[in-house]
Design a protein around this motif. Structure first.
Motif, mmCIF file in Angstrom:
data_model
loop_
_atom_site.group_PDB
_atom_site.id
_atom_site.type_symbol
_atom_site.label_atom_id
_atom_site.label_comp_id
_atom_site.label_asym_id
_atom_site.label_seq_id
_atom_site.Cartn_x
_atom_site.Cartn_y
_atom_site.Cartn_z
ATOM 1 N N GLY A 78 -12.156 37.221 69.475
ATOM 2 C CA GLY A 78 -13.277 37.244 70.411
ATOM 3 C C GLY A 78 -14.599 37.494 69.720
ATOM 4 N N PHE A 79 -14.617 38.410 68.743
ATOM 5 C CA PHE A 79 -15.840 38.720 68.016
ATOM 6 C C PHE A 79 -16.312 37.519 67.211
ATOM 7 N N PHE A 80 -15.370 36.787 66.612
ATOM 8 C CA PHE A 80 -15.724 35.594 65.846
ATOM 9 C C PHE A 80 -16.379 34.548 66.743
ATOM 10 N N LEU A 81 -15.777 34.295 67.914
ATOM 11 C CA LEU A 81 -16.331 33.299 68.832
ATOM 12 C C LEU A 81 -17.719 33.700 69.313
ATOM 13 N N ALA A 82 -17.885 34.992 69.633
ATOM 14 C CA ALA A 82 -19.187 35.470 70.107
ATOM 15 C C ALA A 82 -20.241 35.339 69.021
ATOM 16 N N ARG A 83 -19.895 35.718 67.817
ATOM 17 C CA ARG A 83 -20.864 35.673 66.719
ATOM 18 C C ARG A 83 -21.270 34.245 66.387
ATOM 19 N N GLU A 84 -20.302 33.319 66.387
ATOM 20 C CA GLU A 84 -20.624 31.933 66.089
ATOM 21 C C GLU A 84 -21.492 31.316 67.179
ATOM 22 N N ALA A 85 -21.424 31.852 68.400
ATOM 23 C CA ALA A 85 -22.247 31.351 69.499
ATOM 24 C C ALA A 85 -23.584 32.084 69.590
ATOM 25 N N GLY A 86 -23.865 32.991 68.625
ATOM 26 C CA GLY A 86 -25.119 33.735 68.638
ATOM 27 C C GLY A 86 -25.168 34.798 69.718
ATOM 28 N N CYS A 87 -24.019 35.393 70.020
ATOM 29 C CA CYS A 87 -23.934 36.369 71.108
ATOM 30 C C CYS A 87 -23.523 37.746 70.605
ATOM 31 N N ASP A 88 -23.835 38.754 71.412
ATOM 32 C CA ASP A 88 -23.329 40.110 71.222
ATOM 33 C C ASP A 88 -22.066 40.269 72.052
ATOM 34 N N LEU A 89 -21.097 41.004 71.523
ATOM 35 C CA LEU A 89 -19.877 41.314 72.255
ATOM 36 C C LEU A 89 -19.718 42.821 72.283
ATOM 37 N N TYR A 90 -19.701 43.403 73.486
ATOM 38 C CA TYR A 90 -19.625 44.862 73.589
ATOM 39 C C TYR A 90 -19.095 45.264 74.958
ATOM 40 N N ALA A 91 -18.697 46.527 75.073
ATOM 41 C CA ALA A 91 -18.217 47.079 76.337
ATOM 42 C C ALA A 91 -19.343 47.855 76.993
ATOM 43 N N SER A 92 -19.525 47.654 78.288
ATOM 44 C CA SER A 92 -20.525 48.374 79.072
ATOM 45 C C SER A 92 -19.849 48.847 80.355
ATOM 46 N N GLY A 93 -19.485 50.134 80.388
ATOM 47 C CA GLY A 93 -18.739 50.629 81.532
ATOM 48 C C GLY A 93 -17.386 49.951 81.613
ATOM 49 N N LYS A 94 -17.127 49.260 82.714
ATOM 50 C CA LYS A 94 -15.869 48.553 82.892
ATOM 51 C C LYS A 94 -16.020 47.057 82.648
ATOM 52 N N ARG A 95 -17.111 46.644 81.983
ATOM 53 C CA ARG A 95 -17.337 45.224 81.705
ATOM 54 C C ARG A 95 -17.221 44.949 80.216
ATOM 55 N N ILE A 96 -16.663 43.802 79.879
ATOM 56 C CA ILE A 96 -16.702 43.268 78.520
ATOM 57 C C ILE A 96 -17.792 42.207 78.517
ATOM 58 N N VAL A 97 -18.880 42.477 77.831
ATOM 59 C CA VAL A 97 -20.071 41.624 77.890
ATOM 60 C C VAL A 97 -20.158 40.750 76.641
ATOM 61 N N CYS A 98 -20.387 39.469 76.853
ATOM 62 C CA CYS A 98 -20.654 38.522 75.765
ATOM 63 C C CYS A 98 -21.862 37.698 76.179
ATOM 64 N N HIS A 99 -23.057 38.093 75.703
ATOM 65 C CA HIS A 99 -24.301 37.426 76.061
ATOM 66 C C HIS A 99 -25.088 37.115 74.794
ATOM 67 N N PRO A 100 -26.005 36.137 74.855
ATOM 68 C CA PRO A 100 -26.849 35.846 73.685
ATOM 69 C C PRO A 100 -27.603 37.081 73.214
ATOM 70 N N VAL A 101 -27.827 37.161 71.900
ATOM 71 C CA VAL A 101 -28.569 38.289 71.323
ATOM 72 C C VAL A 101 -29.936 38.389 71.990
ATOM 73 N N ILE A 102 -30.305 39.590 72.417
ATOM 74 C CA ILE A 102 -31.566 39.799 73.133
ATOM 75 C C ILE A 102 -32.743 39.656 72.166
ATOM 76 N N ARG A 103 -33.772 38.938 72.611
ATOM 77 C CA ARG A 103 -34.976 38.743 71.809
ATOM 78 C C ARG A 103 -36.136 39.504 72.431
ATOM 79 N N LYS A 104 -37.141 39.787 71.606
ATOM 80 C CA LYS A 104 -38.286 40.576 72.084
ATOM 81 C C LYS A 104 -39.042 39.884 73.209
ATOM 82 N N ASN A 105 -39.044 38.547 73.196
ATOM 83 C CA ASN A 105 -39.817 37.824 74.201
ATOM 84 C C ASN A 105 -38.996 37.394 75.402
ATOM 85 N N ASP A 106 -37.755 37.860 75.511
ATOM 86 C CA ASP A 106 -36.955 37.561 76.698
ATOM 87 C C ASP A 106 -37.521 38.279 77.919
ATOM 88 N N GLU A 107 -37.270 37.694 79.083
ATOM 89 C CA GLU A 107 -37.890 38.200 80.311
ATOM 90 C C GLU A 107 -37.481 39.636 80.634
#
Length: 223
Positions: free
Chosen positions: A44-73
């Motif tokens: 899972g970590f390999f797939l997330a990293r190759e897609a430019g995403c972060d993979l982490y646990a937040s509470g009861k969620r497994i989150v895989c989203h693009p790396v946050i940038r300074k200019n994101d909304e």
């Protein structure tokens, strides 16, 4: 736990897990065979990293989203407390400039090969003449758009090690990793908003509420 997966951010063109079919092998007895994917997390970590995403646990969620940038909304940027207690800056001169990422891909069925060089600004089919350090990677069966996305992600992860900031300051509730902390010192190149890699909170009668931060610049190659 509930998966929360998005391989592209809102407004970006679709890429990565679309189009051409491809697969990655995950061996059940990988630990004995010393295979690179020994656990489901490795895969899972390999797939997330190759897609430019972060993979982490937040509470009861497994989150895989693009790396946050300074200019994101929805980016959260905090202002650093001027009454910091300690602040240590480490600069890796080898990762400061002249970094070039080379990504090559091949398609065995069509007998074709594609490659790209990326210096953090421009893409090129040939290595720059004033090349410093070239980091080469190989990925199978990818389109050119995917190859460029891989190159951007690899460059951003390498360049993030050019600056490492460790600091301690009076604690604030609500500060967490993947937010940003703005440092203000116009005399130095590290002035600006840096990504919060880690934050450790502590509380004692003697020192009160303190937080230790690890900051990096993760904007290079992703803007």
């Amino acid at each position: 736990m509930t998966p929360d997966i998005a391989f592209v951010r809102d407004g970006d063109a679709q890429s990565g897990m679309t189009g051409q079919f491809w697969q990655i092998e995950h061996k059940r007895l990988a630990a004995f065979a010393q295979h690179r994917f020994q656990t489901a997390f490795d895969l899972g970590f390999f797939l997330a990293r190759e897609a430019g995403c972060d993979l982490y646990a937040s509470g009861k969620r497994i989150v895989c989203h693009p790396v946050i940038r300074k200019n994101d909304e929805n980016t959260v940027i905090h202002e650093a407390d001027e009454n910091f207690i300690t602040r240590i800056f480490r600069r890796n001169l080898a990762a400061t400039e002249n970094i070039v990422v080379h990504v090559a891909s091949w398609d065995s069925r069509q007998r074709s090969r594609s490659e790209i060089f990326y210096d953090g600004v421009d893409f090129s089919s040939t290595a720059p003449s004033d090349t410093g350090t070239i980091h080469s990677f190989r990925v199978p069966g990818r389109r050119m758009d995917d190859i460029k996305a891989v190159a951007r992600g690899k460059y951003a992860r390498i360049a993030a090690h050019r600056l490492d900031v460790s600091m301690t300051m009076p604690g604030r509730v609500g500060i967490q990793p993947r937010q940003f902390l703005r440092l203000r010192d116009e005399r130095h190149s590290w002035s600006g908003a840096l990504s919060i890699d880690a934050v450790i909170s502590s509380c004692s009668v003697e020192a009160g509420f303190l937080q230790d931060f690890v900051l990096r610049d993760r904007s290079l190659g992703l803007e």
